[in-house]
Design an enzyme around this catalytic site. Structure first.
Site, PDB file in Angstrom:
ATOM      1  N   HIS A 118       0.832  -1.208   0.000  1.00  0.00           N
ATOM      2  CA  HIS A 118       0.000   0.000   0.000  1.00  0.00           C
ATOM      3  C   HIS A 118       0.865   1.255   0.000  1.00  0.00           C
ATOM      4  CE1 HIS A 118      -3.634  -2.322   0.834  1.00  0.00           C
ATOM      5  NE2 HIS A 118      -4.307  -1.223   0.606  1.00  0.00           N
TER       6      HIS A 118
ATOM      7  N   LYS B 243     -10.485  -8.070   7.598  1.00  0.00           N
ATOM      8  CA  LYS B 243     -11.240  -8.303   8.825  1.00  0.00           C
ATOM      9  C   LYS B 243     -10.942  -7.178   9.800  1.00  0.00           C
ATOM     10  CE  LYS B 243      -7.684 -10.963  11.230  1.00  0.00           C
ATOM     11  NZ  LYS B 243      -7.392 -10.898  12.655  1.00  0.00           N
TER      12      LYS B 243
HETATM   13  S1  SF4 Z   1      -7.446 -16.813  13.361  1.00  0.00           S
HETATM   14 FE1  SF4 Z   1      -5.906 -16.030  14.768  1.00  0.00          FE
HETATM   15  S2  SF4 Z   1      -3.958 -16.386  13.773  1.00  0.00           S
HETATM   16 FE2  SF4 Z   1      -5.557 -16.510  12.189  1.00  0.00          FE
HETATM   17  S3  SF4 Z   1      -5.759 -14.435  11.357  1.00  0.00           S
HETATM   18 FE3  SF4 Z   1      -7.220 -14.614  13.023  1.00  0.00          FE
HETATM   19  S4  SF4 Z   1      -6.113 -13.806  14.816  1.00  0.00           S
HETATM   20 FE4  SF4 Z   1      -4.590 -14.285  13.258  1.00  0.00          FE
END
Ligand code: SF4
Lengths: 279, 184
Positions: free
Chosen positions: B38, B103
């Site tokens: 980015h 996310k």
């Molecule tokens: S599940 Fe856990 S290790 Fe995997 S991306 Fe999410 S926070 Fe990170």
């Protein structure tokens, strides 16, 4: 005196570390099944379904469960009647190296925190040693995701803050950071000790089984209460709203100084990869 | 909460109609980029240079996959936390980017840019690296190869399961979803 060859330790760690990247612990899978029953939000149920499917695909052994295959964290208990032939620390790191390079796991470790160059093999591991009675070596291995680790916190409370202060800190930490840490979470809480001991307690708690309650009924009850309170936050699976925010809250405690009440919250995600080795 | 099948690059009207909570199965071409990539894209825009991909209608996926096995195009490929890209995302939206996949929560500047530029923020299931791997049929490094796992990849995806977590009406599912289920 029993003799143990360091190479055996390397092999055992390599095996456990690569296995855990593909096979999420059974207890977490049971946690997902439970979550399917307890989750009320449709989006939340969708997310948990995806996590179950993801676990099933990963278990075929071709693609890891999560792309962040973590920092290798090891609690190594060495029996005082064991003599280790070879360099223990090198043997541990060699095991980690073998797993991460040989099993197509992601290498996420920078050699230096500020100059940020990848070591290329996910070493060095973070290792906590202790000497214990007996002639065995017991290792708890964890692959700890970075995203959830980043949402963790520690505070030095005043003793007068008491149990309410502890509660507020734990719930606030989950409230603020939980959504970013891939819920449903496993929340590791350390209470007591001193500054560094408390953080280590929290890590131990975060790597403990979600089906194991604290042996002291007082803390076991507190674990249940914290769990309910976290779930009442409404964060839900992946933070999109729902009734299952945590799979468990695990508490570990240690004695502390009369002026102190340290509390640490180590957040673990649904990719709570851990395993035990006894040699 | 509607369900859609959409194709990337996204059309203006596709991005504009989506609302938080909608389920989307996304197919087509998307690009991967994390912090370092980015930063470089924004630097090249600042210098009036052409970015490595056509940003118009583009969807950018924040991901740092595991290495592929032999004969495979990519490894586990779940989303990374979005907030590290917050500093750069508004600029890319101004240049035509219509979608982000990641996310976690975004800051106000990103949310404002989504309203101003009619863009959308999709949540992919964090940690579902193996599941998402199955939706990726092609992967090719197209820029910044020196960044390794953080290089920009052009991905072809089929039915990538997403949930709209931020929309161009200012909706934020991280806030609204939680409000709905929180017990005081
Ligand atoms: S599940 Fe856990 S290790 Fe995997 S991306 Fe999410 S926070 Fe990170």
């Amino acid at each position: 005196m029993r003799t143990l060859n360091a190479a055996q330790i390397t092999e055992a760690i390599a095996k456990t570390a690569s296995e855990k990247a593909y096979h999420i612990p059974e207890e977490i899978l049971r946690g997902f099944d439970q979550a399917m029953k307890n989750e009320k939000s449709e989006t939340g149920i969708d997310v948990i379904k995806q996590l179950k499917e993801n676990a099933a695909i990963a278990a075929k052994g071709e693609v890891p469960y999560c792309q962040d295959t973590g920092t290798a964290v090891l609690f190594v208990e060495v029996g005082q009647d064991v003599r280790i032939e070879g360099n223990l620390e090198d043997a541990i790191n060699e095991g980690v190296r073998k797993a991460y390079v040989g099993s197509f796991l992601r290498k996420s470790i920078y050699k230096d925190p500020l100059r940020r160059v990848n070591t290329g093999d996910n070493t060095p591991a973070v290792i906590h040693y202790s000497i214990v009675p007996g002639d065995k070596v017991r290792i708890v291995f964890g692959a700890k995701g970075g995203g959830s680790e980043n949402m963790s916190k520690l505070i030095m409370l005043k003793p007068s803050d008491g149990i309410e202060g502890v509660k507020n800190f734990v719930i606030d930490t989950v409230s603020q950071g939980g959504a970013n840490a891939c819920p449903p979470l496993v929340v590791g809480v350390g209470i007591g000790g001193n500054f560094e001991k408390c953080a280590i307690l929290a890590k131990k708690a975060a790597l403990r089984s979600i089906e194991e309650r604290n042996a002291d009924p007082f803390y076991a009850e507190l674990e249940e209460e914290f769990k309910t309170k976290c779930n009442n936050l409404g964060i839900g699976p992946m933070g999109l709203g729902g009734t299952v925010t945590v799979l468990a809250v695990n508490i570990e405690v240690y004695s502390c100084h009369l002026v102190a009440l340290p509390v640490a919250v180590n957040i673990n995600c649904h990719a709570a990869r851990h395993g035990e080795i006894v040699l | 909460m509607a369900e859609y099948r959409l194709t990337a690059p996204l059309k203006e009207e596709d991005a504009a109609k989506l609302r938080i909570g909608d389920k989307v199965l996304l197919s087509g071409v998307i690009y991967t980029a994390r912090d370092a990539a980015h930063k470089r894209i924004v630097e090249s825009l600042d210098k009036n240079e052409k970015p490595p991909m056509d940003l118009k209608g583009s969807v950018i996926y924040y991901v740092g996959p595991t290495p592929p096995r032999e004969g495979k195009v990519i490894g586990a490929a779940g989303p990374t936390t979005a907030m590290r890209m917050d500093a750069y995302a508004p600029r890319l939206m101004q240049e035509g980017m219509k979608g982000m996949i990641a996310k976690g929560k975004r800051n106000d500047a990103v949310k404002k840019a989504m309203v101003d530029c009619k863009a959308v923020y999709f949540g992919a299931t964090g940690g579902a690296g193996a599941l998402i791997n199955r939706c990726i049929t092609k992967a090719e490094v197209i820029a910044y190869e020196d960044l390794g796992p953080e290089a920009i990849r052009k991905l072809e995806v089929v039915d990538f399961p997403l949930i709209v977590v931020g929309d161009c009406a200012g909706g934020d599912l991280y806030i609204e979803g939680r409000k709905k289920w929180e017990k005081k």
